[in-house]
Structures are given as structure tokens and as C-alpha cells.
Design a protein around this motif. Structure first.
Motif, PDB file in Angstrom:
ATOM      1  N   SER A 177       0.827  -1.215   0.000  1.00 17.82           N
ATOM      2  CA  SER A 177       0.000   0.000   0.000  1.00 17.82           C
ATOM      3  C   SER A 177       0.859   1.262   0.000  1.00 17.82           C
ATOM      4  O   SER A 177       0.486   2.270  -0.615  1.00 17.82           O
ATOM      5  CB  SER A 177      -0.973   0.007   1.183  1.00 17.82           C
ATOM      6  OG  SER A 177      -0.301   0.158   2.403  1.00 17.82           O
ATOM      7  N   VAL A 206      -6.733   1.146  -3.603  1.00 14.36           N
ATOM      8  CA  VAL A 206      -6.373   0.129  -2.613  1.00 14.36           C
ATOM      9  C   VAL A 206      -5.155  -0.634  -3.137  1.00 14.36           C
ATOM     10  O   VAL A 206      -5.088  -0.986  -4.318  1.00 14.36           O
ATOM     11  CB  VAL A 206      -7.554  -0.838  -2.362  1.00 14.36           C
ATOM     12  CG1 VAL A 206      -7.146  -1.962  -1.415  1.00 14.36           C
ATOM     13  CG2 VAL A 206      -8.740  -0.072  -1.806  1.00 14.36           C
ATOM     14  N   LEU A 237      -3.756  -3.608  -3.460  1.00 10.80           N
ATOM     15  CA  LEU A 237      -3.634  -5.038  -3.725  1.00 10.80           C
ATOM     16  C   LEU A 237      -2.842  -5.264  -4.998  1.00 10.80           C
ATOM     17  O   LEU A 237      -2.976  -4.525  -5.969  1.00 10.80           O
ATOM     18  CB  LEU A 237      -5.021  -5.680  -3.863  1.00 10.80           C
ATOM     19  CG  LEU A 237      -5.926  -5.665  -2.630  1.00 10.80           C
ATOM     20  CD1 LEU A 237      -7.209  -6.439  -2.907  1.00 10.80           C
ATOM     21  CD2 LEU A 237      -5.207  -6.234  -1.413  1.00 10.80           C
ATOM     22  N   ARG A 238      -2.032  -6.329  -5.008  1.00 10.03           N
ATOM     23  CA  ARG A 238      -1.170  -6.628  -6.146  1.00 10.03           C
ATOM     24  C   ARG A 238      -1.867  -7.578  -7.135  1.00 10.03           C
ATOM     25  O   ARG A 238      -2.903  -8.157  -6.831  1.00 10.03           O
ATOM     26  CB  ARG A 238       0.139  -7.263  -5.662  1.00 10.03           C
ATOM     27  CG  ARG A 238       0.870  -6.464  -4.594  1.00 10.03           C
ATOM     28  CD  ARG A 238       2.158  -7.181  -4.209  1.00 10.03           C
ATOM     29  NE  ARG A 238       1.930  -8.578  -3.837  1.00 10.03           N
ATOM     30  CZ  ARG A 238       1.611  -8.980  -2.603  1.00 10.03           C
ATOM     31  NH1 ARG A 238       1.479  -8.097  -1.613  1.00 10.03           N
ATOM     32  NH2 ARG A 238       1.435 -10.259  -2.358  1.00 10.03           N
ATOM     33  N   VAL A 267      -9.854  -9.257  -4.154  1.00 15.11           N
ATOM     34  CA  VAL A 267     -10.625  -8.149  -4.730  1.00 15.11           C
ATOM     35  C   VAL A 267     -12.094  -8.288  -4.339  1.00 15.11           C
ATOM     36  O   VAL A 267     -12.689  -9.354  -4.479  1.00 15.11           O
ATOM     37  CB  VAL A 267     -10.477  -8.132  -6.265  1.00 15.11           C
ATOM     38  CG1 VAL A 267     -11.434  -7.113  -6.887  1.00 15.11           C
ATOM     39  CG2 VAL A 267      -9.039  -7.818  -6.661  1.00 15.11           C
ATOM     40  N   TYR A 277     -16.437  -4.234  -6.699  1.00 16.53           N
ATOM     41  CA  TYR A 277     -15.564  -3.073  -6.867  1.00 16.53           C
ATOM     42  C   TYR A 277     -15.916  -2.235  -8.093  1.00 16.53           C
ATOM     43  O   TYR A 277     -15.704  -1.020  -8.111  1.00 16.53           O
ATOM     44  CB  TYR A 277     -14.095  -3.509  -6.937  1.00 16.53           C
ATOM     45  CG  TYR A 277     -13.630  -4.030  -8.279  1.00 16.53           C
ATOM     46  CD1 TYR A 277     -12.947  -3.216  -9.176  1.00 16.53           C
ATOM     47  CD2 TYR A 277     -13.875  -5.353  -8.655  1.00 16.53           C
ATOM     48  CE1 TYR A 277     -12.518  -3.688 -10.405  1.00 16.53           C
ATOM     49  CE2 TYR A 277     -13.451  -5.827  -9.878  1.00 16.53           C
ATOM     50  CZ  TYR A 277     -12.776  -4.994 -10.750  1.00 16.53           C
ATOM     51  OH  TYR A 277     -12.373  -5.481 -11.976  1.00 16.53           O
ATOM     52  N   TYR A 307      -7.583  -0.689  -8.201  1.00 13.79           N
ATOM     53  CA  TYR A 307      -6.359  -1.299  -7.684  1.00 13.79           C
ATOM     54  C   TYR A 307      -5.182  -0.938  -8.596  1.00 13.79           C
ATOM     55  O   TYR A 307      -4.856  -1.665  -9.536  1.00 13.79           O
ATOM     56  CB  TYR A 307      -6.543  -2.812  -7.602  1.00 13.79           C
ATOM     57  CG  TYR A 307      -7.755  -3.203  -6.773  1.00 13.79           C
ATOM     58  CD1 TYR A 307      -7.676  -3.280  -5.389  1.00 13.79           C
ATOM     59  CD2 TYR A 307      -8.978  -3.468  -7.382  1.00 13.79           C
ATOM     60  CE1 TYR A 307      -8.789  -3.623  -4.633  1.00 13.79           C
ATOM     61  CE2 TYR A 307     -10.103  -3.809  -6.629  1.00 13.79           C
ATOM     62  CZ  TYR A 307      -9.997  -3.881  -5.262  1.00 13.79           C
ATOM     63  OH  TYR A 307     -11.107  -4.209  -4.510  1.00 13.79           O
TER      64      TYR A 307
END
Length: 292
Positions: free
Chosen positions: A19, A138, A140-141, A148, A152, A159
């Protein structure tokens, strides 16, 4: 999904490598956008994590806002309070005020991430940009697709690391050359003995840092036998467990986990453990509370 044509971004930060990398890169990826960063402190975050976040905030000029939840009497929702790094609560005060109102959080009573993080960050962002007038970034990779949130696309969440194909290898390469480093392994991140951590991680922490047990044990012994008005399912589960609620799966107490840690087991390492056995079962926020 990022709002089309809208240049307001709220970056939700959790003091982890992913993050914070996202926060650093957002201004490069979206140079013409209005970007505001925020982190919610639960009062049970590791001090090392808070220190890392503060150093990054200063070094990379993130101008991040520290936010803490304030709980109120029944019928009034949680509200955000803007604080600074020097005045952060770190002794479980915020968490305990939530427990007094909402009970011991666990798999069946997941209010902690919702009230201490998601709600206050959302309300703060609304106060800055206006409701539904911003996108939430956010960290997240691309190798965390399973985390996820399903809605969303209709919730203004996006992301950036995924959009730029950043996986754990790319993230680690990025941080290898940075002057600031996290000083604790991943399994110790976020709330120190979070109930969503796997048993292996909890046992490892208790083995390495036994003093972490005292606050969690005190909460169980102080509030675990108190019923909560308006929560019949919570109260019923408490009665089924001999009149006591606990944080942990299988109604384990701190004493149970300590006894488990006294037996031979394979300790957690600095990478996340995904083996599907008794020790490694964990919820999503076991490897980072999911915000938004």
C-alpha cells in the motif's frame, strides 16, 4: 472501478510495503489528479508499523492523514477523528471502546475492520471530496486477485498495482533500493494478535513475543461474558461456549493458543503461508485487513 472523468483519489494506506508503494507511485501514475492519503489507526497496530509509515510519510512527502475511530452511544455510528503521529493511541484504547459497545470481534462478529477502518476512512473521504465524488485506491497486487471485493466495479474502488502488473516480486524489487525498510516480518503486521491471523502466525508471535498476549487475554476475561443488546446471535454463540466469547477460531482462548505454541510446530516465516491445514486457516484480513 475508477470513476471515469473524475480526478479525485483517496488512497487507503495500511503501513505495508504494497500500500505504501501504491501511495508513492500514485502521483506518478496520476499526475493531474487530486490525491489524498489516509490511514486508520486501531490502537493495536504494531509500533514498528506506525514508525515505518511515519518515516515514509515524511520522506516521500505523502501528506497522509492519521485517522482514529471514535465510538459513541448506541444508535450513533462511529466517527473519524484526525490526529497526528505523536498523539496516536497505541494501548488498545480505541479497540476496547468498540468491544464495550459491540462485543468481542471474531469470525461471527466482524465489526473491527468495518468500524475502525472502513467506516471512518469513508466518512473522512466523503468530507473532503463529497459522497461518491472520488475513487478509492487500494494497494492489492496482481497476485492477490482473490482478495478483490466482488462489487468493486460499482463501488468506485480500483487497484493501481494490479493495473500496473505489480506482483510481490516487483514490489520487493522496488523496496530493495529504498532508504526506509519495515523492521518486522509480514506475519507480525497489522493488529498484533488479530483473530484472522492463522494459528501458525499467532503461535509464532506468542512464542517470540509472549507479552503480546496480555491485552487480548484481558479483553476476553473482561468482556467475553457480557451480552450485547440487539445481537441475539452473538449472545447465543456465547452461551454455546459456556458463557464466554473469544476472538479466535474454535473458541480458542489465549491460554489455548499458548499451550499449542508449547508443542513442536513449524514457525511462520516472512512470507505468507497458504498450506490448507489446521495451522494455516485464516480469513482475508489475516494478511492485511481489507479496506473498501
Amino acid at each position: 472501478m475508477k470513476l471515469q472523468g473524475n480526478k479525485n483519489i483517496f488512497g487507503s494506506i495500511s503501513a505495508g510495503y504494497s500500500s505504501v508503494m501504491m501511495a508513492i507511485m500514485l502521483r506518478k501514475w496520476y499526475p493531474d489528479h487530486n490525491i489524498v492519503y489516509g490511514m486508520a489507526n486501531t490502537s493495536k497496530e504494531r509500533k514498528e508499523s506506525l514508525h515505518f509509515m511515519n518515516e515514509c510519510n515524511d520522506y516521500y512527502n505523502l501528506n497522509m492523514v492519521w485517522i482514529e475511530a471514535e465510538f459513541h452511544e448506541k444508535g450513533i455510528g462511529v466517527t473519524p477523528k484526525i490526529v497526528d503521529y505523536k498523539n496516536l493511541k497505541t494501548k488498545g484504547e480505541i479497540f476496547e471502546s468498540g468491544i464495550k459497545k459491540l462485543g468481542i470481534p471474531n469470525k461471527e462478529n466482524k465489526w473491527c475492520n468495518r468500524d475502525m477502518k472502513l467506516e471512518v476512512l469513508r466518512k473522512y473521504a466523503d468530507s473532503i471530496f463529497g459522497k461518491d465524488n472520488y475513487s478509492v485506491a487500494v494497494g492489492l497486487r496482481i497476485d492477490e486477485m482473490d482478495r478483490v471485493r466482488k462489487d468493486y466495479k460499482t463501488n468506485n474502488v480500483f487497484y493501481p498495482l494490479m493495473d500496473h502488473k505489480i506482483d510481490s516480486k516487483a514490489r520487493n524489487k522496488f523496496w530493495k533500493d529504498q532508504p526506509i525498510q519495515i523492521t518486522i516480518p509480514a506475519y507480525k503486521g497489522n493488529c498484533d494478535l488479530c483473530f484472522a491471523k492463522s494459528n501458525r502466525k499467532l503461535m509464532t508471535i506468542l512464542k517470540e513475543e509472549p507479552n503480546t498476549m496480555f491485552w487480548w487475554d484481558k479483553m476476553i476475561k473482561t468482556y467475553g461474558s457480557i451480552t450485547i443488546d440487539g445481537k441475539p446471535s452473538y449472545n447465543e454463540l456465547m452461551e454455546q461456549n459456556n458463557g464466554t466469547q473469544t476472538f479466535y477460531r474454535g473458541y480458542n482462548t489465549i491460554e489455548d493458543l499458548v499451550k499449542m505454541a508449547e508443542q513442536p510446530f513449524t514457525k511462520a516465516n516472512d512470507e505468507y503461508v497458504y498450506e490448507n491445514d489446521l495451522f494455516d486457516l485464516e480469513e482475508e484480513c489475516g494478511y492485511g485487513c481489507v479496506v473498501f
